[in-house]
Scaffold this motif. Structure first.
Motif, mmCIF file in Angstrom:
data_model
loop_
_atom_site.group_PDB
_atom_site.id
_atom_site.type_symbol
_atom_site.label_atom_id
_atom_site.label_comp_id
_atom_site.label_asym_id
_atom_site.label_seq_id
_atom_site.Cartn_x
_atom_site.Cartn_y
_atom_site.Cartn_z
ATOM 1 N N PHE A 25 0.650 14.661 -15.136
ATOM 2 C CA PHE A 25 1.029 13.308 -14.716
ATOM 3 C C PHE A 25 -0.188 12.383 -14.703
ATOM 4 O O PHE A 25 -0.118 11.243 -15.162
ATOM 5 N N ASN A 26 -1.302 12.878 -14.194
ATOM 6 C CA ASN A 26 -2.523 12.056 -14.097
ATOM 7 C C ASN A 26 -3.058 11.629 -15.458
ATOM 8 O O ASN A 26 -3.777 10.637 -15.552
ATOM 9 N N ARG A 27 -2.730 12.358 -16.514
ATOM 10 C CA ARG A 27 -3.178 11.992 -17.859
ATOM 11 C C ARG A 27 -2.443 10.762 -18.388
ATOM 12 O O ARG A 27 -2.949 10.066 -19.247
ATOM 13 N N ILE A 28 -1.212 10.533 -17.872
ATOM 14 C CA ILE A 28 -0.400 9.443 -18.423
ATOM 15 C C ILE A 28 -0.029 8.364 -17.401
ATOM 16 O O ILE A 28 0.538 7.343 -17.766
ATOM 17 N N GLY A 29 -0.344 8.594 -16.128
ATOM 18 C CA GLY A 29 0.011 7.620 -15.099
ATOM 19 C C GLY A 29 -0.761 7.850 -13.822
ATOM 20 O O GLY A 29 -1.556 8.776 -13.726
ATOM 21 N N SER A 30 -0.495 7.020 -12.842
ATOM 22 C CA SER A 30 -1.166 7.108 -11.547
ATOM 23 C C SER A 30 -0.223 7.724 -10.518
ATOM 24 O O SER A 30 0.907 7.264 -10.354
ATOM 25 N N GLN A 31 -0.703 8.766 -9.816
ATOM 26 C CA GLN A 31 0.131 9.406 -8.805
ATOM 27 C C GLN A 31 0.549 8.426 -7.715
ATOM 28 O O GLN A 31 1.589 8.607 -7.094
ATOM 29 N N ALA A 32 -0.221 7.381 -7.502
ATOM 30 C CA ALA A 32 0.133 6.382 -6.493
ATOM 31 C C ALA A 32 1.469 5.721 -6.829
ATOM 32 O O ALA A 32 2.211 5.312 -5.932
ATOM 33 N N LYS A 33 1.798 5.633 -8.111
ATOM 34 C CA LYS A 33 3.083 5.052 -8.532
ATOM 35 C C LYS A 33 4.237 6.009 -8.223
ATOM 36 O O LYS A 33 5.324 5.579 -7.903
#
Length: 98
Positions: A81-89
């Motif tokens: 997930f961190n490779r393609i987006g922000s976990q905060a989202k």
């Protein structure tokens, strides 16, 4: 395919394989996982998917089923997930293919 990308803590998945959050793995939505007498033998188990998100793309191996995900959704390991987006989202739009 397109849908929502989320993340989860992998463990012993529906494909019968134990994985961890630092591996590039995913759980596919239940409709695309399919119904087989033995979930460990689902045809989708072990397939690779190229997932594209806001921050780029990542290749993951399907190792689990996400029962609450809709067709097109993938539940990714935190590392993927961190490779393609922000976990905060928490939830991001993705497109992907096998």
């Amino acid at each position: 395919f397109s849908g929502d990308g989320t993340y989860y803590a992998p463990g012993l998945g529906s494909c019968g394989i134990k994985n961890s959050g630092n591996q590039l793995v995913a759980a596919i939505n239940a409709p695309q996982y399919g119904k087989t007498p033995n979930p460990n033998n689902a045809p989708v188990c072990g397939k690779c998917a190229l997932v594209k998100g806001p921050k780029g793309q990542v290749k993951v191996k399907i190792v689990d089923r996400c029962p609450v995900c809709k067709h097109g959704d993938l539940d990714l390991s935190p590392t993927a997930f961190n490779r393609i987006g922000s976990q905060a989202k928490g939830r991001i739009h993705i497109t992907w293919s096998f």
